[in-house]
Motif scaffolding. Sequence first.
Motif, PDB file in Angstrom:
ATOM      1  N   TRP A 141      41.063  24.208  39.348  1.00  0.00           N
ATOM      2  CA  TRP A 141      41.109  25.495  40.014  1.00  0.00           C
ATOM      3  C   TRP A 141      42.106  26.440  39.339  1.00  0.00           C
ATOM      4  O   TRP A 141      41.913  27.626  39.330  1.00  0.00           O
ATOM      5  N   ALA A 142      43.160  25.908  38.783  1.00  0.00           N
ATOM      6  CA  ALA A 142      44.207  26.732  38.188  1.00  0.00           C
ATOM      7  C   ALA A 142      43.858  27.173  36.769  1.00  0.00           C
ATOM      8  O   ALA A 142      44.496  28.040  36.220  1.00  0.00           O
ATOM      9  N   HIS A 143      42.847  26.558  36.167  1.00  0.00           N
ATOM     10  CA  HIS A 143      42.501  26.858  34.781  1.00  0.00           C
ATOM     11  C   HIS A 143      41.790  28.204  34.695  1.00  0.00           C
ATOM     12  O   HIS A 143      41.120  28.617  35.610  1.00  0.00           O
ATOM     13  N   GLY A 144      41.920  28.856  33.601  1.00  0.00           N
ATOM     14  CA  GLY A 144      41.267  30.139  33.383  1.00  0.00           C
ATOM     15  C   GLY A 144      42.191  31.048  32.620  1.00  0.00           C
ATOM     16  O   GLY A 144      43.305  30.674  32.260  1.00  0.00           O
ATOM     17  N   PRO A 145      41.745  32.261  32.352  1.00  0.00           N
ATOM     18  CA  PRO A 145      42.566  33.163  31.558  1.00  0.00           C
ATOM     19  C   PRO A 145      43.806  33.628  32.318  1.00  0.00           C
ATOM     20  O   PRO A 145      43.800  33.727  33.538  1.00  0.00           O
ATOM     21  N   THR A 146      44.857  33.882  31.569  1.00  0.00           N
ATOM     22  CA  THR A 146      46.074  34.452  32.128  1.00  0.00           C
ATOM     23  C   THR A 146      46.331  35.784  31.421  1.00  0.00           C
ATOM     24  O   THR A 146      45.905  35.983  30.280  1.00  0.00           O
ATOM     25  N   ARG A 147      47.011  36.668  32.088  1.00  0.00           N
ATOM     26  CA  ARG A 147      47.316  37.982  31.513  1.00  0.00           C
ATOM     27  C   ARG A 147      48.243  37.790  30.317  1.00  0.00           C
ATOM     28  O   ARG A 147      49.268  37.125  30.413  1.00  0.00           O
ATOM     29  N   GLN A 148      47.862  38.359  29.207  1.00  0.00           N
ATOM     30  CA  GLN A 148      48.646  38.295  27.982  1.00  0.00           C
ATOM     31  C   GLN A 148      49.399  39.609  27.814  1.00  0.00           C
ATOM     32  O   GLN A 148      48.948  40.659  28.291  1.00  0.00           O
ATOM     33  N   LYS A 149      50.524  39.552  27.132  1.00  0.00           N
ATOM     34  CA  LYS A 149      51.314  40.759  26.893  1.00  0.00           C
ATOM     35  C   LYS A 149      51.758  40.804  25.444  1.00  0.00           C
ATOM     36  O   LYS A 149      52.099  39.778  24.866  1.00  0.00           O
ATOM     37  N   VAL A 150      51.743  42.001  24.897  1.00  0.00           N
ATOM     38  CA  VAL A 150      52.217  42.238  23.532  1.00  0.00           C
ATOM     39  C   VAL A 150      53.114  43.461  23.580  1.00  0.00           C
ATOM     40  O   VAL A 150      52.798  44.452  24.236  1.00  0.00           O
ATOM     41  N   ARG A 151      54.233  43.373  22.890  1.00  0.00           N
ATOM     42  CA  ARG A 151      55.177  44.492  22.810  1.00  0.00           C
ATOM     43  C   ARG A 151      55.657  44.577  21.359  1.00  0.00           C
ATOM     44  O   ARG A 151      56.192  43.622  20.826  1.00  0.00           O
ATOM     45  N   PHE A 201      46.719  42.528  28.957  1.00  0.00           N
ATOM     46  CA  PHE A 201      45.267  42.382  28.889  1.00  0.00           C
ATOM     47  C   PHE A 201      44.896  40.923  29.120  1.00  0.00           C
ATOM     48  O   PHE A 201      45.753  40.040  29.119  1.00  0.00           O
ATOM     49  N   TYR A 202      43.612  40.699  29.294  1.00  0.00           N
ATOM     50  CA  TYR A 202      43.059  39.344  29.317  1.00  0.00           C
ATOM     51  C   TYR A 202      42.236  39.155  28.057  1.00  0.00           C
ATOM     52  O   TYR A 202      41.769  40.126  27.455  1.00  0.00           O
ATOM     53  N   ARG A 203      42.047  37.922  27.669  1.00  0.00           N
ATOM     54  CA  ARG A 203      41.229  37.624  26.490  1.00  0.00           C
ATOM     55  C   ARG A 203      39.810  38.148  26.695  1.00  0.00           C
ATOM     56  O   ARG A 203      39.378  38.422  27.810  1.00  0.00           O
ATOM     57  N   GLY A 204      39.076  38.223  25.605  1.00  0.00           N
ATOM     58  CA  GLY A 204      37.720  38.759  25.641  1.00  0.00           C
ATOM     59  C   GLY A 204      36.693  37.880  26.317  1.00  0.00           C
ATOM     60  O   GLY A 204      35.609  38.345  26.649  1.00  0.00           O
ATOM     61  N   TYR A 205      37.008  36.631  26.564  1.00  0.00           N
ATOM     62  CA  TYR A 205      36.077  35.700  27.211  1.00  0.00           C
ATOM     63  C   TYR A 205      36.684  35.281  28.531  1.00  0.00           C
ATOM     64  O   TYR A 205      37.695  34.583  28.558  1.00  0.00           O
ATOM     65  N   PRO A 206      36.100  35.702  29.651  1.00  0.00           N
ATOM     66  CA  PRO A 206      36.745  35.497  30.948  1.00  0.00           C
ATOM     67  C   PRO A 206      36.641  34.079  31.512  1.00  0.00           C
ATOM     68  O   PRO A 206      37.359  33.748  32.437  1.00  0.00           O
ATOM     69  N   ASN A 207      35.763  33.263  30.971  1.00  0.00           N
ATOM     70  CA  ASN A 207      35.565  31.917  31.523  1.00  0.00           C
ATOM     71  C   ASN A 207      36.410  30.882  30.789  1.00  0.00           C
ATOM     72  O   ASN A 207      37.103  31.197  29.826  1.00  0.00           O
TER      73      ASN A 207
END
Length: 188
Positions: A30-40, A147-153
């Motif tokens: 249930w916890a697996h999946g994309p996480t918000r990524q950050k770039v600075r 952002f999130y990665r380009g593949y949501p699954n």
Amino acid sequence: MRTRSGTAIAGVAALAVAGMALTAVFEPVWAHGPTRQKVRESIEINAAPAKVWAAIGNFQDMGWLPPVTKTEGEKGNEIGATRKLTLTGGATVDEELYKFDAAAMTYSYRITTVDVKVLPVTNYSSTLTVTPSADGKGATLEWAGAFYRGYPNNDPPPELSDEAAKTAVSGLYKTGLEALKKKIESGS
């Protein structure tokens, strides 16, 4: 009556323990999946902050970013303004301004439409900010995105993974910042 109440309480307790056991077993799924990524990324530019802001502060002009060949938009720097960036090769990116503060020399925008083959991200938002450099002799331009990665699954292909998204955004930011530094410092 007490026997039934005791039995009911024992039943509820057993269900609670079973529920915790199931949660422990299935939680990783249930916890697996994309996480918000950050770039600075940021760069020091040998110019007054006002000069750097003048180069980037018009939301309708992204001509300082090397892959952008054309910018078309509506509503200037008003909240809700839109722009369409045409990139080398013809791909387009649609963006919307959601924060603009000329006095603080910062604005934030989001991508509303992009093909993940062009930029492997979804739910992308970004902020550009100009500040005086630490030594007071120039400006610091910071470009930060989330952002999130380009593949949501789960199990994304390599080109749409978290790492691919971070690498693409970081590369874009570095290219843009370096080009802007060169343009401003050379006076062109």
